[in-house]
Design a protein around this motif. Structure first.
Motif, PDB file in Angstrom:
ATOM      1  N   LEU A 156       2.000  15.865   3.292  1.00 32.08           N
ATOM      2  CA  LEU A 156       2.696  14.763   3.967  1.00 32.08           C
ATOM      3  C   LEU A 156       1.717  13.939   4.810  1.00 32.08           C
ATOM      4  O   LEU A 156       1.595  12.815   4.577  1.00 32.08           O
ATOM      5  CB  LEU A 156       3.978  14.902   4.187  1.00 32.08           C
ATOM      6  N   GLY A 157       1.378  14.705   5.966  1.00 31.12           N
ATOM      7  CA  GLY A 157       0.657  14.096   7.014  1.00 31.12           C
ATOM      8  C   GLY A 157      -0.670  13.393   6.802  1.00 31.12           C
ATOM      9  O   GLY A 157      -1.228  12.330   6.983  1.00 31.12           O
ATOM     10  N   GLY A 158      -1.298  14.287   5.725  1.00 32.37           N
ATOM     11  CA  GLY A 158      -2.469  13.587   5.258  1.00 32.37           C
ATOM     12  C   GLY A 158      -2.528  12.432   4.462  1.00 32.37           C
ATOM     13  O   GLY A 158      -3.216  11.435   4.440  1.00 32.37           O
ATOM     14  N   ARG A 159      -1.506  12.322   3.638  1.00 23.82           N
ATOM     15  CA  ARG A 159      -1.299  11.456   2.535  1.00 23.82           C
ATOM     16  C   ARG A 159      -0.790  10.089   3.455  1.00 23.82           C
ATOM     17  O   ARG A 159      -1.339   8.895   3.093  1.00 23.82           O
ATOM     18  CB  ARG A 159       0.061  11.565   1.873  1.00 23.82           C
ATOM     19  N   THR A 160       0.057  10.243   4.456  1.00 23.39           N
ATOM     20  CA  THR A 160       0.347   9.240   5.156  1.00 23.39           C
ATOM     21  C   THR A 160      -0.751   8.418   6.246  1.00 23.39           C
ATOM     22  O   THR A 160      -0.822   7.556   6.377  1.00 23.39           O
ATOM     23  CB  THR A 160       1.563   9.210   6.034  1.00 23.39           C
ATOM     24  N   LEU A 161      -1.471   9.509   6.696  1.00 20.85           N
ATOM     25  CA  LEU A 161      -2.727   9.423   7.536  1.00 20.85           C
ATOM     26  C   LEU A 161      -3.780   8.136   6.699  1.00 20.85           C
ATOM     27  O   LEU A 161      -4.450   7.420   6.992  1.00 20.85           O
ATOM     28  CB  LEU A 161      -3.468  10.366   8.179  1.00 20.85           C
ATOM     29  N   LEU A 204      13.297   8.356   7.928  1.00 21.60           N
ATOM     30  CA  LEU A 204      12.976   8.496   6.466  1.00 21.60           C
ATOM     31  C   LEU A 204      12.039   9.908   6.613  1.00 21.60           C
ATOM     32  O   LEU A 204      11.960  10.610   5.808  1.00 21.60           O
ATOM     33  CB  LEU A 204      12.184   7.512   5.999  1.00 21.60           C
ATOM     34  N   ALA A 205      11.443   9.995   7.749  1.00 24.42           N
ATOM     35  CA  ALA A 205      10.651  11.404   7.699  1.00 24.42           C
ATOM     36  C   ALA A 205      11.065  12.567   7.585  1.00 24.42           C
ATOM     37  O   ALA A 205      10.780  13.550   6.769  1.00 24.42           O
ATOM     38  CB  ALA A 205       9.764  11.267   9.095  1.00 24.42           C
ATOM     39  N   PRO A 206      12.385  12.900   8.277  1.00 24.01           N
ATOM     40  CA  PRO A 206      13.146  14.103   7.886  1.00 24.01           C
ATOM     41  C   PRO A 206      13.473  14.211   6.644  1.00 24.01           C
ATOM     42  O   PRO A 206      13.460  15.167   5.950  1.00 24.01           O
ATOM     43  CB  PRO A 206      14.292  13.919   8.916  1.00 24.01           C
ATOM     44  N   LEU A 207      13.804  12.875   5.825  1.00 22.77           N
ATOM     45  CA  LEU A 207      14.553  12.913   4.632  1.00 22.77           C
ATOM     46  C   LEU A 207      12.965  13.622   3.675  1.00 22.77           C
ATOM     47  O   LEU A 207      13.474  14.441   2.643  1.00 22.77           O
ATOM     48  CB  LEU A 207      14.709  11.666   4.260  1.00 22.77           C
ATOM     49  N   ALA A 208      11.873  13.328   3.812  1.00 19.53           N
ATOM     50  CA  ALA A 208      10.764  13.340   3.197  1.00 19.53           C
ATOM     51  C   ALA A 208      10.496  14.804   3.345  1.00 19.53           C
ATOM     52  O   ALA A 208      10.073  15.510   2.260  1.00 19.53           O
ATOM     53  CB  ALA A 208       9.511  12.745   3.380  1.00 19.53           C
ATOM     54  N   ALA A 226       7.067   8.427   0.610  1.00 19.74           N
ATOM     55  CA  ALA A 226       6.806   9.600   0.306  1.00 19.74           C
ATOM     56  C   ALA A 226       8.005  10.399  -0.160  1.00 19.74           C
ATOM     57  O   ALA A 226       7.776  11.059  -1.247  1.00 19.74           O
ATOM     58  CB  ALA A 226       6.419  10.476   1.553  1.00 19.74           C
ATOM     59  N   PHE A 227       9.063  10.074   0.353  1.00 18.15           N
ATOM     60  CA  PHE A 227      10.641  10.589  -0.248  1.00 18.15           C
ATOM     61  C   PHE A 227      10.734  10.335  -1.674  1.00 18.15           C
ATOM     62  O   PHE A 227      10.962  11.048  -2.712  1.00 18.15           O
ATOM     63  CB  PHE A 227      11.833  10.236   0.546  1.00 18.15           C
ATOM     64  N   ILE A 228      10.510   9.028  -1.950  1.00 18.09           N
ATOM     65  CA  ILE A 228      10.600   8.556  -3.475  1.00 18.09           C
ATOM     66  C   ILE A 228       9.674   9.288  -4.371  1.00 18.09           C
ATOM     67  O   ILE A 228       9.858   9.852  -5.259  1.00 18.09           O
ATOM     68  CB  ILE A 228      10.493   6.980  -3.605  1.00 18.09           C
ATOM     69  N   GLY A 229       8.432   9.410  -3.890  1.00 19.74           N
ATOM     70  CA  GLY A 229       7.395  10.036  -4.665  1.00 19.74           C
ATOM     71  C   GLY A 229       7.693  11.557  -5.071  1.00 19.74           C
ATOM     72  O   GLY A 229       7.408  12.236  -5.866  1.00 19.74           O
ATOM     73  N   LEU A 230       8.484  12.292  -3.842  1.00 18.62           N
ATOM     74  CA  LEU A 230       8.901  13.761  -4.272  1.00 18.62           C
ATOM     75  C   LEU A 230      10.095  13.726  -5.105  1.00 18.62           C
ATOM     76  O   LEU A 230      10.467  15.023  -5.460  1.00 18.62           O
ATOM     77  CB  LEU A 230       9.291  14.327  -2.706  1.00 18.62           C
ATOM     78  N   GLY A 248       0.950  -1.109  -0.120  1.00 19.20           N
ATOM     79  CA  GLY A 248      -0.148   0.057  -0.065  1.00 19.20           C
ATOM     80  C   GLY A 248       0.775   1.159   0.029  1.00 19.20           C
ATOM     81  O   GLY A 248       0.523   2.357  -0.760  1.00 19.20           O
ATOM     82  N   ALA A 249       2.037   1.211   0.616  1.00 21.29           N
ATOM     83  CA  ALA A 249       2.824   2.358   0.759  1.00 21.29           C
ATOM     84  C   ALA A 249       3.237   2.848  -0.584  1.00 21.29           C
ATOM     85  O   ALA A 249       3.712   3.881  -0.802  1.00 21.29           O
ATOM     86  CB  ALA A 249       4.067   2.223   1.636  1.00 21.29           C
ATOM     87  N   VAL A 250       3.317   1.853  -1.689  1.00 24.76           N
ATOM     88  CA  VAL A 250       3.770   2.277  -3.082  1.00 24.76           C
ATOM     89  C   VAL A 250       2.743   3.432  -3.651  1.00 24.76           C
ATOM     90  O   VAL A 250       3.219   4.350  -4.084  1.00 24.76           O
ATOM     91  CB  VAL A 250       3.556   1.087  -3.984  1.00 24.76           C
ATOM     92  N   GLY A 251       1.548   3.459  -3.069  1.00 27.00           N
ATOM     93  CA  GLY A 251       0.550   4.452  -3.543  1.00 27.00           C
ATOM     94  C   GLY A 251       0.896   5.758  -2.859  1.00 27.00           C
ATOM     95  O   GLY A 251       0.757   6.863  -3.694  1.00 27.00           O
ATOM     96  N   THR A 252       1.668   5.802  -1.695  1.00 27.61           N
ATOM     97  CA  THR A 252       2.027   7.105  -1.469  1.00 27.61           C
ATOM     98  C   THR A 252       2.967   7.701  -2.446  1.00 27.61           C
ATOM     99  O   THR A 252       2.937   8.924  -2.658  1.00 27.61           O
ATOM    100  CB  THR A 252       2.777   7.039  -0.109  1.00 27.61           C
TER     101      THR A 252
END
Ligand SMILES: Nc1ncnc2c1ncn2[C@@H]1O[C@H](COP(=O)(O)OP(=O)(O)O)[C@@H](O)[C@H]1O
Ligand SMILES: [Mg+2]
Lengths: 262, 332
Positions: free
Chosen positions: A112-117, A250-254, A167-171, A81-85
């Motif tokens: 980012l918060g909404g996407r991961t939520l 990962l979060a700081p990276l994103a 999320a980082f990859i998506g960005l 599912g994280a691929v969708g992010t």
């Protein structure tokens, strides 16, 4: 200058904005047929495939393959599912939506918060659906309800931490196709060279080391143990440690990348 | 609180490619409150870059910009609460319906759920999107997307509105509709900064204009001032031979302040004095026994503006390659 009482950074508005964005992303899952297939139909196909096609050939020590399989499928699905992010964020960037959000008086991190939520909510639904499907094909977890919920929380946490990496990859990806192309080669080895579908001792020795110690196997062992009432203490703690490590890295990276592009 | 200028821009510079390329090169302008202000320029002249800076999306390399009295860098939050933005490419969420799009923007502007809902319905009906309100935005036509995008910019009733090429790519009817909407907004007190590549659009809507070229202001003033400076209507004559064309150009040269332009068999003359001058030109040609093979009048285009202001045509110049432009900017 007027005094402003509605700062975009107040916690109340940060939550409002995060929920608004999460709702939008959840609606998109319903609206995009491929996303829906990806989220729900595909794991059901995996259940059927492994339960009835491959399952007979796979020997496990515990109480039948179906009890081994369903916890694994749950872990696999929450991670997929994280691929969708990644894809969703790349698409939002590409379409200029993130730029539009940028000109609004909203909390910036809500994107980012909404996407991961939204991923967490989707994963909760997926866990419920697959549990029901599992019951239909003979899944009878032998653990308590409390430890089943604990197992669900553990995989939700792990997937949540992982989704910051996606999320980082998506960005970073130039477009959504590229995001997809980057994420699949990452996700296949960690889900298939793991204890999700088959016991690791059935793998060739050169693969066993990686398969045993990589985080997905640890999470799978912990989840399977909790659901079937044979908790494997070490793997639970190791899973928590991996989750914590992932989010701290990962979060700081994103977030940093998000500040650069938006 | 009413400011004289809704937008104040002082010496804004924005570079790209590590400072090699100037998208905006020392631009200053003042947008009076309650007017439509036009930012006119060809592709690549820096219009979108300016809009992105003013709407807090992009930081300027240097210079200061204030919107509603607030600094776009230091007080971006205050600015965002007072602006609406409809970007060059309608950015709507394709997977949401028209209604859901507007309600989301309302919520992100921190309107209450009720207010967001009411306001969304009101805008959908104002913009003729009632019937499409519950359809996914991905099924909308280009014109509908534009209207939805504009509606989204208006959800929070911002006093200042940025419209980046709002009518590019629209059919003539949608264009007229959008113009009427913009005029209505200004009547109700909104300040609008509008970018466009079309002189007629700027002329129709904007009280004041700035003309951008390669990130620099090359002309400014009211639309009437610019028009008198640029010549109103253009008379286009086609002659049977090139020597006739040259002769004709000499005959009519004194009818315009601007030089007559010759291209092969075709000559173009700005008829600043109105129709009388056009008639006079034809009389002179006829008196010399030259038979005109083609004749037309047209309104001045952005090309004419550029020809007059810079001596070069837009099309010669609209090199898509940023490097070429940066080279030119560097020594100009
Ligand atoms: N992010 C960017 N990176 C590099 N160059 C850019 C970027 N944004 C705009 N430019 C360049 O700046 C110039 C002005 O662009 P823009 O403001 O979009 O012009 P306009 O809107 O008038 O067509 C163009 O040459 C464009 O290629
Ligand atoms: Mg532009």
């Amino acid at each position: 200058m007027s005094v402003d009482t509605t700062s975009a950074w107040s916690p109340r508005w940060a939550i409002n904005d995060t929920v608004t964005i999460a709702r939008r992303n959840l609606l998109a899952i319903i609206r995009i047929p491929t996303a829906l297939v990806f989220a729900i139909i595909q794991p059901i196909m995996f259940v059927v495939l492994f339960r009835y096609v491959f399952g007979g050939a796979i020997k496990v020590a515990t109480s039948g393959y179906v009890n081994y399989l369903i916890p694994g499928i749950l872990v696999q699905t929450t991670i997929f599912g994280a691929v969708g992010t990644a894809i969703g964020l790349a698409e939002d960037l590409q379409r200029g939506l993130i730029e539009r959000f940028r000109a609004l008086p909203m909390a910036r991190m809500a994107v980012l918060g909404g996407r991961t939520l939204a991923d967490v909510v989707r994963n909760v639904l997926v866990i419920i659906v697959i549990t029901i499907v599992g019951f239909a094909v003979g899944f009878r977890p032998t653990g308590s309800v409390v430890s089943y919920v604990g197992a669900a929380l553990l995989m939700l946490l792990f997937a949540y931490c992982l989704s910051w990496g996606f999320a980082f990859i998506g960005l970073v990806a130039p477009n959504s196709e590229a995001a997809q192309a980057i994420t699949f080669p990452l996700i296949f080895p960690i889900t298939f060279a793991s204890s999700i579908f088959v016991p690791i001792d059935s793998m060739p020795s050169w693969l066993r080391g990686f398969a045993t110690y990589q985080p997905v196997s640890q999470v799978t062992n912990a989840v399977r143990g909790l659901m079937n009432g044979v908790p494997h203490g070490a793997s639970t703690w190791i899973s928590l440690a991996w989750s914590l490590g992932a989010i701290v890295m990962l979060a700081p990276l994103a977030v940093r990348r998000y500040r650069q592009v938006a | 609180m009413s400011l004289e200028f809704a937008i104040e821009v002082d010496h804004i510079v924005r570079t790209f490619n590590n400072g090699d390329f100037y998208a905006l090169n020392d631009v200053s302008l003042r947008v009076p409150t309650g007017q439509v202000f036009g930012l006119l320029g060809p592709n690549g002249s820096g219009k979108t870059t300016m809009v992105r800076i003013l709407s807090t999306i992009l930081k300027p390399t240097s210079g200061v910009a204030r919107v509603a009295g607030f600094d776009v860098v230091g007080q971006s939050d205050q600015v965002r609460r007072r602006i609406g933005l409809a970007g060059q490419y309608a950015t709507v969420d394709e997977n949401l319906t028209g209604f859901e799009n507007l309600r989301m923007i309302g919520r992100l502007n921190h309107l209450s759920t009720n207010e967001s809902t009411t306001r969304s319905r009101e805008l959908l009906s104002n913009f003729g999107l009632d019937d499409a309100a519950n359809r996914l935005a991905k099924t909308y036509s280009g014109g509908m997307r534009r209207r939805l995008d504009l509606a989204a910019a208006l959800v929070a009733r911002p006093p200042i509105l940025f419209l980046d090429e709002p009518t590019t790519g629209l059919d003539p009817q949608s264009r007229q509709d959008l113009w009427a909407i913009i005029e209505g907004l200004v009547e109700s007190g909104t300040t609008v900064l509008l970018t466009t590549q079309y002189l007629d659009e700027a002329d129709r809507l904007a009280q004041q204009l700035v003309v951008l070229d390669h990130g620099k202001v090359i002309a400014e003033g009211t639309s009437a001032q610019l028009k008198s400076q640029l010549g109103a209507t253009v008379l286009v004559l086609t002659l049977p031979t090139t020597s006739d064309a040259v002769r004709t150009a000499e005959l009519v040269a004194d009818l315009s302040e601007q030089p007559v332009r010759i291209e092969g068999l075709i000559i173009e003359l700005n008829v600043d004095g109105g129709p009388a001058n056009a008639a006079e030109a034809l009389r002179r040609v006829d008196a010399q026994g030259i038979s005109v093979t083609g004749l037309s009048l047209r309104e001045p285009s952005l090309d004419d503006v550029f020809l007059t202001l810079t001596g070069h045509k837009v099309s010669d110049d609209a090199a898509p390659d940023a490097n070429q432009r940066s080279a030119r900017t560097a020594h100009s």
